[in-house]
Motif scaffolding. Structure first.
Motif, mmCIF file in Angstrom:
data_model
loop_
_atom_site.group_PDB
_atom_site.id
_atom_site.type_symbol
_atom_site.label_atom_id
_atom_site.label_comp_id
_atom_site.label_asym_id
_atom_site.label_seq_id
_atom_site.Cartn_x
_atom_site.Cartn_y
_atom_site.Cartn_z
ATOM 1 N N GLN A 191 -4.717 -7.968 8.851
ATOM 2 C CA GLN A 191 -3.704 -7.582 7.814
ATOM 3 C C GLN A 191 -2.290 -7.536 9.019
ATOM 4 O O GLN A 191 -3.651 -6.751 9.791
ATOM 5 N N ARG A 229 -7.172 -10.497 1.527
ATOM 6 C CA ARG A 229 -7.329 -9.390 2.935
ATOM 7 C C ARG A 229 -8.134 -8.572 2.837
ATOM 8 O O ARG A 229 -8.165 -7.660 3.808
ATOM 9 N N LEU A 231 -5.508 10.975 2.116
ATOM 10 C CA LEU A 231 -6.284 9.716 0.998
ATOM 11 C C LEU A 231 -6.437 8.091 1.450
ATOM 12 O O LEU A 231 -6.572 7.532 0.779
ATOM 13 N N GLY A 232 -5.870 8.028 2.126
ATOM 14 C CA GLY A 232 -5.846 6.768 3.480
ATOM 15 C C GLY A 232 -4.820 5.850 2.663
ATOM 16 O O GLY A 232 -3.476 6.361 2.310
ATOM 17 N N LEU A 233 -5.007 4.428 2.387
ATOM 18 C CA LEU A 233 -3.801 3.588 2.198
ATOM 19 C C LEU A 233 -4.569 3.486 0.509
ATOM 20 O O LEU A 233 -5.888 2.729 0.734
ATOM 21 N N LEU A 243 4.649 6.977 1.773
ATOM 22 C CA LEU A 243 5.175 5.726 2.591
ATOM 23 C C LEU A 243 4.296 5.221 2.496
ATOM 24 O O LEU A 243 3.119 4.890 1.761
ATOM 25 N N ASP A 247 -5.566 -0.514 -6.969
ATOM 26 C CA ASP A 247 -6.404 0.535 -7.590
ATOM 27 C C ASP A 247 -4.805 1.890 -8.572
ATOM 28 O O ASP A 247 -4.864 2.250 -9.376
ATOM 29 N N PHE A 285 0.587 -5.348 9.233
ATOM 30 C CA PHE A 285 1.498 -4.266 8.765
ATOM 31 C C PHE A 285 2.730 -3.938 8.995
ATOM 32 O O PHE A 285 3.318 -4.025 10.758
ATOM 33 N N GLY A 286 3.786 -4.092 8.122
ATOM 34 C CA GLY A 286 5.067 -3.537 8.351
ATOM 35 C C GLY A 286 5.194 -1.796 9.422
ATOM 36 O O GLY A 286 4.374 -1.574 9.150
ATOM 37 N N PRO A 287 6.338 -1.476 9.138
ATOM 38 C CA PRO A 287 6.520 -0.262 9.264
ATOM 39 C C PRO A 287 6.423 0.912 8.971
ATOM 40 O O PRO A 287 6.387 2.326 9.503
ATOM 41 N N PHE A 304 3.633 0.864 2.888
ATOM 42 C CA PHE A 304 3.304 -0.493 4.009
ATOM 43 C C PHE A 304 2.964 -1.200 2.877
ATOM 44 O O PHE A 304 2.378 -1.450 2.511
ATOM 45 N N TYR A 309 -0.913 -7.029 -4.821
ATOM 46 C CA TYR A 309 -1.185 -7.659 -4.186
ATOM 47 C C TYR A 309 -0.402 -8.662 -4.092
ATOM 48 O O TYR A 309 -0.689 -9.256 -6.125
ATOM 49 N N GLN A 360 0.722 5.526 1.389
ATOM 50 C CA GLN A 360 -0.627 6.720 2.017
ATOM 51 C C GLN A 360 -0.311 7.418 1.516
ATOM 52 O O GLN A 360 1.307 8.125 2.491
ATOM 53 N N TYR A 383 1.131 -1.454 0.035
ATOM 54 C CA TYR A 383 0.062 0.084 -0.265
ATOM 55 C C TYR A 383 1.077 1.447 -0.270
ATOM 56 O O TYR A 383 2.083 1.218 0.584
#
Lengths: 112, 114
Positions: free
Chosen positions: B103, B98, B41-43, B88, B59, B105-107, B90, B48, B37, B35
């Motif tokens: 899910q 999913r 707009l969010g993620l 950013l 998307d 998530f990584g950092p 992820f 995938y 971020q 993803y």
């Protein structure tokens, strides 16, 4: 495809006050609904999820959410906010076809 | 400890210089995702993977490539980065699809393309 709306970009509450974060979704079938939290500098962590059954879902850290099909909503609540709850909160809706959509997020600030 | 790791965590690069962001999970999950971020707009899903050698576009796949040669690893490749890929990123993994499973998530990897 499904979509998610989080109407509040930023919310500020005082420590100890109650909290409600709004989430509205659009999906033609029964959705899978999630709330994730992102603390500063970290990845997302699941707070709670709804698949079916009881429409009031309990999560971690004292959070709960209620699924209201008639309102297409899945609002997140906490009766008493702690300073450590300051973070960004994401609502997400999933589908059986493996699709997933996240809202834009709500940033929570907690005043001392 | 069950986790998703990403490297690097921070990266500054210049336009056109190929880069790879690695992602690894130790939970034996079949499903993995990338993803990005962006504020307001969010993620948004980039790519995938449902299993080794099985990937699909999300998307916003333009300008990105992925590969899944091992179950635990799912690298994200930017062959010719552009400034609009500053974001950013992820990586996430899940036991099942999913859309219906939790899910992990990584950092995150913060990328700046100059």
């Amino acid at each position: 495809a499904q979509s998610v709306t989080q109407p509040d970009i930023h919310i500020t509450v005082s420590e100890g006050a109650s909290l409600e974060l709004r989430c509205n979704y659009s999906y033609g079938a029964t959705p899978y609904l999630f709330w994730y939290v992102q603390s500063p500098g970290q990845g997302l962590q699941l707070l709670l999820k709804y698949f079916s059954g009881d429409t009031l879902v309990q999560g971690i850290k004292g959070f709960e959410a209620e699924f209201k099909r008639s309102q297409s909503s899945f609002n997140l609540r906490k009766p008493s906010v702690h300073w450590s709850d300051a973070a960004e909160y994401f609502c997400a809706v999933g589908a059986v076809n493996n699709d997933m959509r996240f809202g834009a997020g709500t940033r929570l600030t907690v005043k001392p | 400890e069950a986790q998703v790791t990403q490297n690097p965590r921070y990266l500054i690069t210049v336009t056109g210089k190929k880069l790879t962001v690695t992602c690894s999970q130790n939970m034996n999950h079949e499903y993995m995702s990338w993803y990005r971020q962006d504020p307001g707009l969010g993620l948004r899903q980039i790519y995938y993977s449902m299993n080794v050698e099985v990937t699909d576009k999300g998307d916003v796949p333009e300008g990105y490539k992925v590969s899944r040669k091992e179950k635990r690893n799912f690298p994200l490749i930017l062959e010719s980065p552009s400034p609009n890929q500053t974001s950013l990123y992820f990586c996430a993994s899940s036991f099942g699809p999913r859309g219906s499973e939790t899910q992990y998530f990584g950092p995150g990897t913060r990328l700046l393309v100059l």
